[in-house]
Design a protein around this motif. Structure first.
Motif, PDB file in Angstrom:
ATOM      1  N   ASN A  71       5.689   8.410  -0.992  1.00 33.92           N
ATOM      2  CA  ASN A  71       4.817   9.115  -0.329  1.00 33.92           C
ATOM      3  C   ASN A  71       3.602   8.170   0.369  1.00 33.92           C
ATOM      4  N   VAL A  72       3.301   7.099  -0.150  1.00 31.75           N
ATOM      5  CA  VAL A  72       2.161   6.196   0.456  1.00 31.75           C
ATOM      6  C   VAL A  72       2.752   4.894   1.140  1.00 31.75           C
ATOM      7  N   ARG A  73       4.111   5.028   1.645  1.00 29.89           N
ATOM      8  CA  ARG A  73       4.690   3.859   2.413  1.00 29.89           C
ATOM      9  C   ARG A  73       3.675   3.563   3.678  1.00 29.89           C
ATOM     10  N   LYS A  74       3.138   4.825   4.163  1.00 32.01           N
ATOM     11  CA  LYS A  74       2.585   4.637   5.298  1.00 32.01           C
ATOM     12  C   LYS A  74       1.154   3.944   5.158  1.00 32.01           C
ATOM     13  N   ASP A  75       0.735   3.957   3.856  1.00 25.94           N
ATOM     14  CA  ASP A  75      -0.460   3.414   3.503  1.00 25.94           C
ATOM     15  C   ASP A  75      -0.179   2.039   3.346  1.00 25.94           C
ATOM     16  N   LEU A  76       0.944   1.433   2.875  1.00 21.90           N
ATOM     17  CA  LEU A  76       1.434  -0.023   2.910  1.00 21.90           C
ATOM     18  C   LEU A  76       1.526  -0.164   4.355  1.00 21.90           C
ATOM     19  N   ILE A  77       2.018   0.041   5.180  1.00 17.88           N
ATOM     20  CA  ILE A  77       2.074  -0.100   6.585  1.00 17.88           C
ATOM     21  C   ILE A  77       0.343  -0.451   7.049  1.00 17.88           C
ATOM     22  N   ASP A  78      -0.351   0.778   6.808  1.00 21.22           N
ATOM     23  CA  ASP A  78      -1.751   0.511   7.633  1.00 21.22           C
ATOM     24  C   ASP A  78      -2.336  -0.592   6.736  1.00 21.22           C
ATOM     25  N   THR A  79      -2.118  -0.950   5.528  1.00 12.97           N
ATOM     26  CA  THR A  79      -3.033  -1.887   4.710  1.00 12.97           C
ATOM     27  C   THR A  79      -2.269  -3.387   5.406  1.00 12.97           C
ATOM     28  N   LEU A  80      -1.168  -3.336   5.675  1.00 10.72           N
ATOM     29  CA  LEU A  80      -0.654  -4.650   6.103  1.00 10.72           C
ATOM     30  C   LEU A  80      -1.142  -4.769   7.568  1.00 10.72           C
ATOM     31  N   SER A  81      -1.133  -3.777   8.428  1.00 16.50           N
ATOM     32  CA  SER A  81      -1.758  -3.969   9.714  1.00 16.50           C
ATOM     33  C   SER A  81      -3.243  -4.315   9.652  1.00 16.50           C
ATOM     34  N   MET A  82      -3.926  -3.530   8.962  1.00 16.30           N
ATOM     35  CA  MET A  82      -5.470  -4.065   8.685  1.00 16.30           C
ATOM     36  C   MET A  82      -5.604  -5.598   8.369  1.00 16.30           C
ATOM     37  N   LEU A  83      -4.621  -6.299   7.299  1.00 11.21           N
ATOM     38  CA  LEU A  83      -4.731  -7.530   7.082  1.00 11.21           C
ATOM     39  C   LEU A  83      -4.419  -8.201   8.292  1.00 11.21           C
ATOM     40  N   GLU A  89      -8.627 -11.976  13.954  1.00 15.19           N
ATOM     41  CA  GLU A  89      -9.830 -12.056  14.037  1.00 15.19           C
ATOM     42  C   GLU A  89     -10.815 -12.828  13.463  1.00 15.19           C
ATOM     43  N   LYS A  90     -10.164 -13.682  12.328  1.00 20.56           N
ATOM     44  CA  LYS A  90     -10.545 -14.516  11.814  1.00 20.56           C
ATOM     45  C   LYS A  90     -11.671 -14.042  10.782  1.00 20.56           C
ATOM     46  N   MET A  91     -11.433 -12.701  10.541  1.00 22.10           N
ATOM     47  CA  MET A  91     -12.649 -11.982   9.421  1.00 22.10           C
ATOM     48  C   MET A  91     -12.363 -12.347   8.122  1.00 22.10           C
ATOM     49  N   ILE A  92     -10.975 -12.373   7.943  1.00 19.55           N
ATOM     50  CA  ILE A  92     -10.530 -12.939   6.435  1.00 19.55           C
ATOM     51  C   ILE A  92      -9.525 -14.178   6.618  1.00 19.55           C
ATOM     52  N   GLU A  93      -9.545 -14.921   5.630  1.00 22.72           N
ATOM     53  CA  GLU A  93      -8.364 -15.947   5.815  1.00 22.72           C
ATOM     54  C   GLU A  93      -7.439 -15.865   4.720  1.00 22.72           C
ATOM     55  N   PHE A  94      -6.227 -15.713   4.848  1.00 20.86           N
ATOM     56  CA  PHE A  94      -5.016 -16.064   3.712  1.00 20.86           C
ATOM     57  C   PHE A  94      -3.784 -16.637   4.495  1.00 20.86           C
ATOM     58  N   ASP A  95      -2.986 -17.344   3.474  1.00 23.32           N
ATOM     59  CA  ASP A  95      -1.837 -17.761   3.968  1.00 23.32           C
ATOM     60  C   ASP A  95      -0.321 -16.852   3.494  1.00 23.32           C
TER      61      ASP A  95
END
Length: 325
Positions: A71-83, A89-95
């Motif tokens: 029931n929270v797979r949408k939350d996963l997609i939203d989180t990944l989209s935000m990342l 936008e160079k707000m955070i950096e990760f590889d």
């Protein structure tokens, strides 16, 4: 993400309760040179896994109030989209993104997220699915819990943890059983979730197209097991295949048996095509495309199924009918 930017690799860490997932993620964060964004799924309104992960400069994001596979797979997609947006936008950096699923999760819906959502496909690429298991207690879990079997069946890498708690004889028998369930996965023995990161990061063991580029012969084994409820079947065929017949067969197969097919993948020799035809699927989702030229390699089709209650004789007969006239 534009076409000149590589997709962000994703490592999915799964495993039954108490197998050592959080310790493994701490090991990754401590020893990798990559900057990692960690997504932790905690089952319940109050999560603690994010507190157990050693706080470094990495981005730690917690998803709770449910299991990431339902029931929270949408939350996963939203989180990944935000990342992805924050990275652009160079707000955070990760590889890299590392996702730790709850010990009660079936990995299939998490994997499907990266196969069926267009935005996820454009921005992310599954590097590997790592399943940790407790060498001492996994046999009991396999008898009692379907999730433990699923986690092994979907894995590309099986980390057999806590090997110091069992005898060599126990370990040998366990490995034999795991090979029957998923012979396509690589296996690493470890204590306290400590493993050489070169064996789990940057190997693209899930993405079949990348894997073919790294090792064109990686499916070249002929396992054929019959024992477990979840088992595997590997098929080889030297004669070229008819693409139309193959498409009809796979389409029929996923409609009729898709829920029982956990993973299936193949490198195929198609009549009239000079390149390898690479395809893979998870349950009812599958895709394929032409990849690299065969070159000096033998043009042999290799196909692997991992699923529940496979009718292996029928699958093999159907596969042979796809041979070109």
């Amino acid at each position: 993400m534009n076409e000149n930017e590589p997709r962000i690799p994703v490592t999915i860490v799964t495993g039954y309760l108490g197998s050592g997932k959080t310790t493994f993620i701490n090991h990754i964060l401590k020893h990798t040179e990559e900057k990692v964004a960690v997504i932790v799924n905690e089952y319940g309104d109050i999560g603690i896994d994010d507190q157990l992960i050693e706080q470094t400069e990495e981005e730690i994001i917690e998803i709770n109030s449910g299991c990431i596979c339902c029931n929270v797979r949408k939350d996963l997609i939203d989180t990944l989209s935000m990342l992805a947006i924050s990275r652009k936008e160079k707000m955070i950096e990760f590889d890299r993104v590392v996702i730790e699923t709850t010990g009660l999760a079936d990995p299939a819906p998490v994997i499907q997220t990266f196969l069926m959502d267009k935005e996820m496909v454009n921005d992310f690429l599954i590097d590997s699915v790592c399943s940790l298991l407790d060498a001492k207690h996994i046999s009991r879990h396999l008898e009692q819990r379907g999730e433990a079997l699923s986690q092994i069946a979907f894995a590309d890498i099986i980390l057999i943890n806590k090997t110091d708690l069992v005898t060599n004889a126990h370990l040998t028998n366990l490995i034999k059983r795991l090979e029957k369930i998923n012979p396509a996965a690589s296996m690493c023995l470890c204590e306290d979730s400590q493993v050489d990161l070169d064996k789990v990061l940057g190997i693209y063991s899930f993405d079949l197209q990348e894997k073919v580029e790294l090792n064109p012969e990686f499916l070249n084994n002929n396992h054929h097991y019959h024992d477990d409820e979840i088992s595997s079947l590997s098929l080889q065929e030297k004669r070229p295949l008819d693409l139309r017949k193959l498409n009809l067969w796979i389409s029929f197969l996923v409609q009729m048996q898709g829920e029982s097919l956990y993973r299936y993948k193949g490198v195929l020799n198609i009549e009239g095509i000079d390149k390898r035809f690479v395809f893979q699927g998870v349950h009812m989702l599958f895709a394929g495309e032409e990849k690299s030229v065969w070159g000096s390699c033998s043009r042999v089709s290799e196909l692997v199924f991992i699923g529940k209650n496979l009718n292996k004789k029928e699958l093999e007969q159907q596969f042979r009918r796809c041979v070109s006239d």
